[in-house]
Design a protein around this motif. Sequence first.
Motif, PDB file in Angstrom:
ATOM      1  N   GLU A 111       1.435  -0.929  -9.038  1.00 43.59           N
ATOM      2  CA  GLU A 111       0.476  -0.310  -9.951  1.00 43.59           C
ATOM      3  C   GLU A 111       0.963   1.110 -10.204  1.00 43.59           C
ATOM      4  O   GLU A 111       1.047   1.929  -9.286  1.00 43.59           O
ATOM      5  N   TRP A 112       1.282   1.414 -11.452  1.00 46.20           N
ATOM      6  CA  TRP A 112       1.897   2.697 -11.793  1.00 46.20           C
ATOM      7  C   TRP A 112       0.849   3.781 -12.025  1.00 46.20           C
ATOM      8  O   TRP A 112      -0.225   3.512 -12.559  1.00 46.20           O
ATOM      9  N   GLY A 162       0.799  -1.219   0.000  1.00 49.17           N
ATOM     10  CA  GLY A 162       0.000   0.000   0.000  1.00 49.17           C
ATOM     11  C   GLY A 162       0.828   1.263   0.000  1.00 49.17           C
ATOM     12  O   GLY A 162       0.274   2.355  -0.184  1.00 49.17           O
ATOM     13  N   ARG A 163       2.151   1.128   0.203  1.00 52.18           N
ATOM     14  CA  ARG A 163       3.012   2.317   0.236  1.00 52.18           C
ATOM     15  C   ARG A 163       3.225   2.868  -1.166  1.00 52.18           C
ATOM     16  O   ARG A 163       3.151   2.162  -2.174  1.00 52.18           O
ATOM     17  N   ARG A 164       3.529   4.134  -1.214  1.00 50.39           N
ATOM     18  CA  ARG A 164       3.877   4.800  -2.458  1.00 50.39           C
ATOM     19  C   ARG A 164       5.376   4.663  -2.691  1.00 50.39           C
ATOM     20  O   ARG A 164       6.176   4.722  -1.746  1.00 50.39           O
ATOM     21  N   VAL A 165       5.780   4.476  -3.951  1.00 48.24           N
ATOM     22  CA  VAL A 165       7.197   4.339  -4.281  1.00 48.24           C
ATOM     23  C   VAL A 165       7.532   5.189  -5.497  1.00 48.24           C
ATOM     24  O   VAL A 165       6.665   5.533  -6.310  1.00 48.24           O
ATOM     25  N   LEU A 166       8.807   5.483  -5.608  1.00 46.97           N
ATOM     26  CA  LEU A 166       9.341   6.200  -6.755  1.00 46.97           C
ATOM     27  C   LEU A 166      10.419   5.325  -7.373  1.00 46.97           C
ATOM     28  O   LEU A 166      11.332   4.863  -6.687  1.00 46.97           O
ATOM     29  N   CYS A 167      10.292   5.082  -8.669  1.00 50.89           N
ATOM     30  CA  CYS A 167      11.273   4.274  -9.390  1.00 50.89           C
ATOM     31  C   CYS A 167      11.754   5.093 -10.575  1.00 50.89           C
ATOM     32  O   CYS A 167      11.022   5.262 -11.564  1.00 50.89           O
ATOM     33  N   THR A 208      11.789   8.109 -12.416  1.00 52.61           N
ATOM     34  CA  THR A 208      10.902   9.284 -12.407  1.00 52.61           C
ATOM     35  C   THR A 208       9.430   8.884 -12.331  1.00 52.61           C
ATOM     36  O   THR A 208       8.555   9.736 -12.432  1.00 52.61           O
ATOM     37  N   GLU A 209       9.159   7.586 -12.171  1.00 49.63           N
ATOM     38  CA  GLU A 209       7.791   7.086 -12.187  1.00 49.63           C
ATOM     39  C   GLU A 209       7.283   6.793 -10.775  1.00 49.63           C
ATOM     40  O   GLU A 209       7.996   6.195  -9.955  1.00 49.63           O
ATOM     41  N   TYR A 210       6.026   7.213 -10.521  1.00 48.29           N
ATOM     42  CA  TYR A 210       5.392   6.982  -9.227  1.00 48.29           C
ATOM     43  C   TYR A 210       4.420   5.811  -9.329  1.00 48.29           C
ATOM     44  O   TYR A 210       3.797   5.588 -10.365  1.00 48.29           O
ATOM     45  N   GLY A 211       4.290   5.072  -8.215  1.00 46.35           N
ATOM     46  CA  GLY A 211       3.367   3.953  -8.198  1.00 46.35           C
ATOM     47  C   GLY A 211       3.005   3.567  -6.777  1.00 46.35           C
ATOM     48  O   GLY A 211       3.511   4.126  -5.799  1.00 46.35           O
ATOM     49  N   THR A 212       2.125   2.580  -6.658  1.00 50.95           N
ATOM     50  CA  THR A 212       1.658   2.068  -5.364  1.00 50.95           C
ATOM     51  C   THR A 212       1.941   0.576  -5.289  1.00 50.95           C
ATOM     52  O   THR A 212       1.620  -0.162  -6.233  1.00 50.95           O
ATOM     53  N   VAL A 213       2.526   0.131  -4.184  1.00 50.49           N
ATOM     54  CA  VAL A 213       2.846  -1.284  -4.005  1.00 50.49           C
ATOM     55  C   VAL A 213       1.563  -2.065  -3.730  1.00 50.49           C
ATOM     56  O   VAL A 213       0.854  -1.798  -2.751  1.00 50.49           O
TER      57      VAL A 213
END
Length: 479
Positions: free
Chosen positions: A40-41, A11-16, A18-23
């Motif tokens: 989920e990007w 449920g955490r937010r991540v940055l990979c 320059t792309e943001y997504g949710t685990v």
Amino acid sequence: MAACVPADALGRRVLCGTEYGTVRYVGSVPPHAGIWLGVEWDDPQRGKHDGTYEGTQYFKCRHPRGGSFIRPNKANFGVDFLTAVKGRYGLNEKQDAQNGIENTCVFGKKTVEFVGRDSIEKKQRQAHIDLSKNLVAYWDTVIDIASQVPNLETLDISGNKMKFPSTSISKSSAFSKLTTLALNQTEITWTEVLLCAPGWPVLEELYLTSNNITVLERPDNVLQTLKLLDLSNNQLLDGSQLSLSYPVYLFFCVTKMFPSLKRLAINDNKISQWSSINELEKLPSLQVLECRNNPLMDTEKNPETLRQLIIAKISQLEVLNKSEIFPDERRGAELDYRKIFGKDWLAAGGHWDPVRNKPSEEFLAAHPRYPSLCLKYGAPEEGELKGQQPLTLKNQLLTLTIKCPDNPEQKPVEKKLPESMTIQRVKGLLYRLLRIPGSELKLSYESSKLKGKEVELDNDLKPLQFYSIENGDSVLVRW
């Protein structure tokens, strides 16, 4: 060595990059070894699938190609707010008390204005926090951050895809002084707004753009202080029923819904019916409206006609789509509206005799302002309405008398002019008649029904119909 995965990664937010997504998944993905994160990007083009790999569904995505798996060492989970502040300034608790904290710090890639320690209370009068486009995943986290800033007035949390409460939450004092809140691109729903709203007792500006909001339910005893609401780029649709059980509609309830609202933006939605514009008349304080790029805007070929209809329907409006509404423009729009729908009014049971004036409920629902316009300007006269014919080019010609009141040697001249002719073109015609340059001419008109009252024709780009000029009126020319 395998990267450490936070215990609360799901449920955490991540940055990979320059792309943001949710685990959405943490675990193994056979036949590959080790731990994987299913993400989920925010941008579905970054993904490869819907969470299904080789026939097994590990997580779900809203977009069929919005998800993919990455190794934990590729994911940046960010840091908590206070750690970011202390890391920025290299402070410990003792240094906090001795040195204080400056007004701004860097959180992620964003500037955060931070004030909030006992030792610097005098700097806490106007606190502002910008956490937009970070990795905040839960509204509870926002409450925790705001609790550290007692005098928080402005908060921008846009661009964080968050989980909001789905049931009523206990009222927090974290936002007791918050006046401006930006929740753009957070995937919040209107229901969630109303669940959080009791914690915003003095909120004046609320920004909710790009959230796919489809419905506006009636706010009961919340958002009463709101002066600005931006709902642009959502999915608001029309509706004509008061029942709040209808799934999608734009419907305002008189006086109790947003009694203080002065500015409303509903650009880029799916509003296509005039009934939605009629509802805006019920907002008692509304002065500024933006409603560009809605299907309704395509219902009239002439953008100017559309503008005049909106002006006539909303009595207190002062600015429409960033263009000021001047008194003459309002008068012209209202007179035109009164005349255009006069026949419909008569057919629906309207009458010049107040005793016999009983327009149908259907007419009043479609034209709720019509009775007040009749009170303001008088009911349309029978002669006006009988003279109406289908709007062919011939019928749009106006028979006008051109007069030069300051030059009696110039005799009045009768001309037939298209009502779509601009004032600039009228001046060109007058130049051929009078040999006076258009730049030196000052035009006004006098209605045949209101003798002695002149209305200045002060905008060269406006057509004659803009000023509600009618057959038999006089154009007065001075230089």
